[in-house]
Structures are given as C-alpha cells and as structure tokens.
Design an enzyme around this catalytic site. Sequence first.
Site, PDB file in Angstrom:
ATOM      1  N   LYS A  22       0.826  -1.209   0.000  1.00  0.00           N
ATOM      2  CA  LYS A  22       0.000   0.000   0.000  1.00  0.00           C
ATOM      3  C   LYS A  22       0.858   1.256   0.000  1.00  0.00           C
ATOM      4  CE  LYS A  22      -1.522   2.223   3.551  1.00  0.00           C
ATOM      5  NZ  LYS A  22      -2.227   2.985   4.609  1.00  0.00           N
ATOM      6  N   ASN A  23       1.895   1.280   0.828  1.00  0.00           N
ATOM      7  CA  ASN A  23       2.694   2.494   0.977  1.00  0.00           C
ATOM      8  C   ASN A  23       3.589   2.765  -0.225  1.00  0.00           C
ATOM      9  OD1 ASN A  23       1.571   3.035   3.463  1.00  0.00           O
ATOM     10  ND2 ASN A  23       3.204   2.028   4.615  1.00  0.00           N
ATOM     11  N   ARG A  93      -4.421  10.297   4.401  1.00  0.00           N
ATOM     12  CA  ARG A  93      -3.261  11.171   4.530  1.00  0.00           C
ATOM     13  C   ARG A  93      -2.450  11.266   3.245  1.00  0.00           C
ATOM     14  NH1 ARG A  93      -1.374  15.268   7.673  1.00  0.00           N
ATOM     15  NH2 ARG A  93       0.836  15.490   7.288  1.00  0.00           N
ATOM     16  N   CYS A 117      -5.333   8.280   9.682  1.00  0.00           N
ATOM     17  CA  CYS A 117      -5.333   7.744  11.041  1.00  0.00           C
ATOM     18  C   CYS A 117      -4.978   8.815  12.069  1.00  0.00           C
ATOM     19  CB  CYS A 117      -4.328   6.599  11.155  1.00  0.00           C
ATOM     20  SG  CYS A 117      -4.881   5.061  10.419  1.00  0.00           S
ATOM     21  N   ARG A 122       1.216  14.979  11.676  1.00  0.00           N
ATOM     22  CA  ARG A 122       2.203  14.715  10.632  1.00  0.00           C
ATOM     23  C   ARG A 122       2.194  15.957   9.736  1.00  0.00           C
ATOM     24  NH1 ARG A 122       0.549   8.692   8.717  1.00  0.00           N
ATOM     25  NH2 ARG A 122      -1.524   9.347   9.325  1.00  0.00           N
ATOM     26  N   VAL A 124       2.682  19.058   7.177  1.00  0.00           N
ATOM     27  CA  VAL A 124       3.086  19.092   5.770  1.00  0.00           C
ATOM     28  C   VAL A 124       4.102  20.202   5.516  1.00  0.00           C
ATOM     29  CG1 VAL A 124       0.891  18.100   5.030  1.00  0.00           C
ATOM     30  CG2 VAL A 124       1.139  20.593   5.146  1.00  0.00           C
ATOM     31  N   LEU A 126       7.300  20.328   5.651  1.00  0.00           N
ATOM     32  CA  LEU A 126       8.439  19.933   4.825  1.00  0.00           C
ATOM     33  C   LEU A 126       8.080  19.875   3.352  1.00  0.00           C
ATOM     34  CD1 LEU A 126       9.973  17.084   7.017  1.00  0.00           C
ATOM     35  CD2 LEU A 126      10.993  19.314   6.566  1.00  0.00           C
ATOM     36  N   ASP A 308       5.396   1.084  11.735  1.00  0.00           N
ATOM     37  CA  ASP A 308       4.218   0.346  11.278  1.00  0.00           C
ATOM     38  C   ASP A 308       4.172  -1.094  11.774  1.00  0.00           C
ATOM     39  OD1 ASP A 308       3.160   2.516   9.999  1.00  0.00           O
ATOM     40  OD2 ASP A 308       3.557   1.821   7.963  1.00  0.00           O
ATOM     41  N   ARG A 400      -8.056  -0.466   5.388  1.00  0.00           N
ATOM     42  CA  ARG A 400      -7.244   0.524   4.691  1.00  0.00           C
ATOM     43  C   ARG A 400      -5.867  -0.031   4.325  1.00  0.00           C
ATOM     44  NH1 ARG A 400      -5.652   4.642   7.784  1.00  0.00           N
ATOM     45  NH2 ARG A 400      -4.968   5.666   5.879  1.00  0.00           N
TER      46      ARG A 400
END
Length: 427
Positions: A22-23, A93, A117, A122, A124, A126, A308, A400
Amino acid sequence: MAQLIVLGGAPLHGDVAISGAKNAALPILAAALLAEQPVVIDNLPDLQDITTSIELLNALGCVCQRSDSHTLRVDASTADRVIAPYELVVKMRASILVLGPLLARHGRAEVSFPGGCAIGSRPVDLHLRGLEMMGAVIEIDGGYIKAEVPGGRLCGNHILMDVVSVGATENLMMAAVLADGETVIENAAREPEIVDLANCLNAWGARVSGAGSNRLVIQGVEKLGGGRYTVMPDRIETGTFLAAALATRGCVRTTRTDPTTLEAVLIKLQEAGALVATGSDWIELDARGRDIRAVDLRTAPYPAFPTDMQSQLMAVNAAASGSAMIHETIFENRLMQAQELNRMGAKITVEGHTALVKGVAQLRGAPVRASDLRASAGLVIAALAASGETVIDRVYHIDRGYERIEEKLQGLGATIERRQGPNIEES
C-alpha cells in the site's frame, strides 16, 4: 459497523501470499499524474485507500480502467483539473502526494489538508517548504493548500530536510522530475517504498538516482511517457503475518514477498525465539514448541525497526514470557492499542512515548476497539493468541491496509469471520 470475530488459541500454519505494498502503491498512483501517456500499474492491493486514490485521480480528470482488482490503467492526458477536493482528501493522509505532481505538470494546485489515522500530527511543512524552494508560491486558504508556479515550471534546487519524512521525500521527488535543472534532496527517506517510486518514475522516463540512500539526485526531464510497472510486495503485511505466527506458536510461510526489506523486523522475531528461514521471495517463521520471549524495540526511520510494526510486536510481547520496553519515536499517539490489549489481560504501562510490556501466560478474549490501521492489526494478533472469543470493532481501519485479512487468516487455520455489528460511536 463491521466487526471481526476471532476465536483464538490455535497455532497458525500454512502459506500466505503477500499483496502489493500500500505504501508504495499510493505514491505511484499519484505519480501517474506526471505521465503524458497511459501507464499500467500491476500488483495493486485491493484496499480502501487504493479505491480512494483512484477516485481522486478520476476527480482530477484522469481516465482509470481496472482490468482486474490488481491492475489499473491510468490515462492522465485528459487530467486538466487541479483541485483535490476535501471530501476525498480527508479520507486519507497520502492524498497530499498529488500536490507535487499537479504543480510539476500544471503549474498550480489546490489540495485540501489531508486526513487519515489519528496517530499524531504529521505536518506538511516539509512538503511546502521544499516546493517553495523550487519556485512555488503557496498560501493556506479555507483549509486548502493553494500553490502556483509563477513561471509555469518548477526549478531544481538543493533541498535539505531537517527531519526525515517519507511523504515529503516522495512529494518533492515527483515534483522535481519535471522541474528545470537538477534537484538534490539531502536527508531523504531511505524506505524501500522510496526506491520503488524512483524505479517506477525511471521506468516512465525520469532520471532519479540515489534512491535508498539519504541523498537523492533528480535531473529534470521535459516530460514523462508511459509504461508498465509492478508494485513491490508489502513488507508490513508480511511482518504482520509473521508476528501472528509467532504469537500463536505456529509455522507460516509468506510467499511473493521480499526478505531484504524486513531485516530489522526479522532480527527481532529471531531474538524473540522464532526460527526464521528465507528465500528469494519467501520467508518462513516456525515458532512451534518454542519459548517466546518479550523483546525490547525502538522505532526509527528505515533501515531501523518500522513504526508500522510496533503494535504487532507489542501484541507478541503481551503473549510472551518476560518483560520488554517499547520506545515509539515517530508518532506521539501510536501506543493507543495498549489500553485495548489490557482489556484482554495484557499488562502494559504507558508513560509518554514508552510502553513497558510484561508478558502474561494467556491473553483472554474480550470486546475491543481499533483506533488506527496498525493498532487494529495488533489487536487481531492478540485475539489469535488469546483464549476465547474476541470481538474487534471499527475494523474499517484494517481494511485501509490489509487485503482480505480474514480470508488469508482462515487459510492459515484461524477461526475468524466478519459480521455487521452495532454502530458504536466514540465516547
């Protein structure tokens, strides 16, 4: 609301095929926006987040066609819209990853602040700072990131990220592919999914080098063509099934996977007492008759132990002998599964970003509630190792990131089923 009903206490055994990552798939789908010719993406996992990404590509004007549940053709030649709407972005995300490609291809973009999640902030920053260094003018208005390139085309630059960020590395890499000149990204993320994205972009005509190191060099090209690319195996799904085999004292072989992406996890599984064997595309874990010991771990960016996999190893520790410390260094709210595991008889104390886990002789089934994607995987592992029945609510989280998880576990001998339960709201 869907629930998973697990009757635990039986060792897992058998082979399980691993889905696409997925990632890795999510940034590759966003990268399709850069291509002027159709692209075909194989080994896509059949997940809710993938469906959301495809809906987002459609909303931006792409023509997306599935030949089956794991293969997608994307034609972005018709993609003339630059607004990523709130109702889609709020679900996931990774939607922020369309920002770089839209700016690179069209010179402007409007992307809603993303959701996903609730495991911690987290930011943004950057992403935005790097794009500004490449010539974008950015403002925040009404919950949207509104960005424009006055000259129409981004310019390469030397970008030093003060914090390692997978998402920012991916966004800036994709933006740099169509920028004028050379872009250097220092302190880049090194995850295998970054390497997969770079390989995909290069297959479509980009010039990216250094993927897998902390220094990426991207030579901008005039345009990307098309092509075909196969998404890498999911290392987190692989690790989850291996952890489940360990917790249940079973023997499981994961197939269609890549052992080289899981070295830090395999070390911990062996340290816990499992026998681990690997081949070119398989990993087998045998915990039959083994004394499983709790192991200390500390999450950190790749190649260290991945955040993870933290909740899955917490579940293993809860059902092991001895005590262990878990230090979470990536997300501030990623120990939330501890209180649910304690409902199952675990002995876990959380202080700040650290959890002390004292293993117990036997976890017990109980009603529990998932708080995020990886926490839900940890609860499934605990339920498989526990005596009696566990009912896991809010399993939309697990959908997900895990494809047909109950069917795959049934194939390994687990007693697990999905059913519709009551609509339970947050207290």
